[in-house]
Write a protein that holds these residues in place. Sequence first.
Motif, short mmCIF file in Angstrom:
data_model
loop_
_atom_site.label_atom_id
_atom_site.label_comp_id
_atom_site.label_asym_id
_atom_site.label_seq_id
_atom_site.Cartn_x
_atom_site.Cartn_y
_atom_site.Cartn_z
N GLY A 54 0.82 -1.20 -0.01
CA GLY A 54 -0.01 0.10 -0.06
C GLY A 54 0.78 1.34 0.02
N VAL A 55 0.56 2.33 0.83
CA VAL A 55 1.33 3.47 0.87
C VAL A 55 1.70 3.47 2.29
N PRO A 56 3.09 3.96 2.38
CA PRO A 56 3.75 3.76 3.77
C PRO A 56 2.92 4.66 4.81
N PRO A 60 -6.62 10.55 4.69
CA PRO A 60 -5.60 11.32 3.81
C PRO A 60 -4.81 12.17 4.95
N ALA A 61 -5.23 12.98 5.40
CA ALA A 61 -4.52 13.92 6.01
C ALA A 61 -3.75 13.58 6.83
N ASN A 62 -4.02 12.59 7.91
CA ASN A 62 -3.10 12.13 8.80
C ASN A 62 -1.89 11.13 8.18
N GLN A 63 -2.44 10.67 7.18
CA GLN A 63 -1.35 9.53 6.53
C GLN A 63 -0.32 10.53 5.84
N ILE A 64 -0.63 11.64 5.08
CA ILE A 64 0.12 12.42 4.51
C ILE A 64 0.97 13.31 5.40
N ALA A 65 0.36 13.64 6.54
CA ALA A 65 1.37 14.38 7.55
C ALA A 65 2.47 13.42 7.97
N SER A 66 2.31 12.11 8.31
CA SER A 66 3.40 11.09 8.49
C SER A 66 4.33 11.12 7.36
N TRP A 123 -1.02 9.58 -2.68
CA TRP A 123 -1.92 8.60 -1.82
C TRP A 123 -2.97 8.32 -2.61
N ASN A 124 -3.32 9.38 -3.60
CA ASN A 124 -4.53 8.97 -4.34
C ASN A 124 -4.09 7.88 -5.34
N SER A 125 -3.12 8.14 -6.01
CA SER A 125 -2.80 7.13 -7.39
C SER A 125 -2.67 5.85 -6.85
N ILE A 126 -2.16 5.67 -5.70
CA ILE A 126 -1.82 4.21 -5.31
C ILE A 126 -3.40 3.59 -4.76
N TYR A 127 -4.18 4.43 -4.10
CA TYR A 127 -5.51 3.57 -3.65
C TYR A 127 -6.50 3.64 -4.70
N ALA A 128 -6.54 4.55 -5.40
CA ALA A 128 -7.59 4.73 -6.53
C ALA A 128 -7.23 3.58 -7.48
N HIS A 129 -5.89 3.36 -7.52
CA HIS A 129 -5.60 2.25 -8.75
C HIS A 129 -5.94 0.85 -7.99
N LEU A 130 -5.89 0.81 -6.65
CA LEU A 130 -6.19 -0.62 -6.14
C LEU A 130 -7.90 -0.56 -5.91
N LEU A 131 -8.54 0.44 -5.73
CA LEU A 131 -9.77 0.35 -5.97
C LEU A 131 -10.54 0.12 -7.12
N PHE A 150 -1.27 21.52 8.88
CA PHE A 150 -1.69 21.89 7.47
C PHE A 150 -2.17 23.46 7.46
N SER A 151 -1.85 24.18 6.47
CA SER A 151 -2.45 25.45 6.48
C SER A 151 -3.94 25.03 5.59
N ASP A 152 -4.80 26.15 5.70
CA ASP A 152 -6.11 25.93 4.71
C ASP A 152 -5.93 25.62 3.58
N GLU A 153 -4.81 26.05 2.81
CA GLU A 153 -4.49 25.99 1.48
C GLU A 153 -4.11 24.31 1.32
N GLU A 154 -3.42 23.85 2.14
CA GLU A 154 -2.67 22.81 1.94
C GLU A 154 -3.78 21.80 2.27
N MET A 155 -4.79 21.82 3.09
CA MET A 155 -6.12 20.98 3.49
C MET A 155 -6.81 21.16 2.28
N GLN A 156 -7.11 22.02 1.48
CA GLN A 156 -7.78 22.05 0.20
C GLN A 156 -7.15 21.33 -0.71
N GLN A 157 -5.82 21.30 -0.97
CA GLN A 157 -4.90 20.57 -1.92
C GLN A 157 -5.17 19.08 -1.56
N ILE A 158 -5.09 18.87 -0.42
CA ILE A 158 -5.08 17.45 -0.04
C ILE A 158 -6.70 16.90 -0.41
N ASP A 159 -7.53 17.94 -0.13
CA ASP A 159 -8.91 17.33 -0.38
C ASP A 159 -9.42 17.21 -1.82
#
Length: 373
Positions: free
Chosen positions: A58-60, A207-213, A278-286, A350-359
């Motif tokens: 998966g994703v680390p 996503p937010a927690n995994q990407i932060a890690s 994150w999205n690339s790996i999990y979307a491919h899996l789904l 994350f800043s508001d801008e980064e949270m929007q990018q993640i979403d």
Amino acid sequence: MPNSQSGNLPTVPAGLHWQARFYARTAPIWRWLSRLESGVLREEIERVAITRPIYIAGVPRAGSTLLTEFLSTHPAVTSHRYSDFPNVYTPYWRNWLAERTRTNPSEAVERAHGDRIMVTNESPEAVEEVIWMQFFASLHDPGVNQVLDKDTKAPDFERFYTDHVRKLLLARGRERYLAKGNYNASRLQYLLKLFPDARIVVPVRSPANQIASLIKQDRLFTRAAEQDPRIGPQLRMSGHFEFGPARCAVNTGCADEASRMVDCWQRGDLAAGWAIYWNSIYAHLLRQLEEDSALNDAVQLVRYETLCQHPDATLRELLDHTGLDPQAAKAVTADFSERISEPDYYRPDFSDEEMQQIDDATHSTARALGYRT
């Protein structure tokens, strides 16, 4: 690559680095020696069945190491260990020699990631990527589609790999093979083609927690490489391309997507880059799970949050999915259940801008995985 208990950045011991360089530069010789080992052991390894091998991918930063450690304690299971690197090629001979020259076990230290996980030389580790890289030259080239599926044909690799797994099982006297390898997320159909009864576990995390890690680890290894220039080459030689100077985008069939990851990382836009990853790996899996009923049956998704909130039930479900005897793991299940908890050593910031990018990057996939964004 142990982490200093004093809180310093991880470094690579000089001896390990030079060993890794030696094996990397002489890999063709070791591949020949591996075939020689297989030939010598042919009658014995032909009697070893590869039954329901277990793959964690998966994703680390979603709990893959914890799940690997738990499953590796089962008396029927073996996996690669830290001590199997850098001589990955001759597992039977290496283990034979290790058994006869074994000294006291190494002291447990916090691993290089600084994430509370304590390891020794005998702890399970993602090692088999070194073998994959010997046969598939473009596996970590973001400009090349890295997906291996049921149409992939690689007879030389398949012979080598199945012999390798059998030799490891024979050397350890175990019945089930366990492999942790995040890049196998782009090879699940191929693995199921090789082993139709394989059991596959994919950890997922919000996503937010995994990407932060992911960003935390990326920065850690980037800073460490500035202090110790051996870290980048060491990561590449050991088949780790997730973080720091060895970081590579995973191309799951969309070159534009991989290119955008690289562009984001290069300009320091880490949240956006890792969100695309994150999205690339999990979307491919789904997509594959929806299209392939056999793969869907073989895969169990393990939510990190559920694991932390209900560890005992989640671990029991994991044993059931993998077909491992729960009674043989009863004490270990209880022990792990008591120790599992949400991390308290960092918080997403994350800043508001980064949270929007993640979403923006992860919204649809996150919803499909059961996360509200």
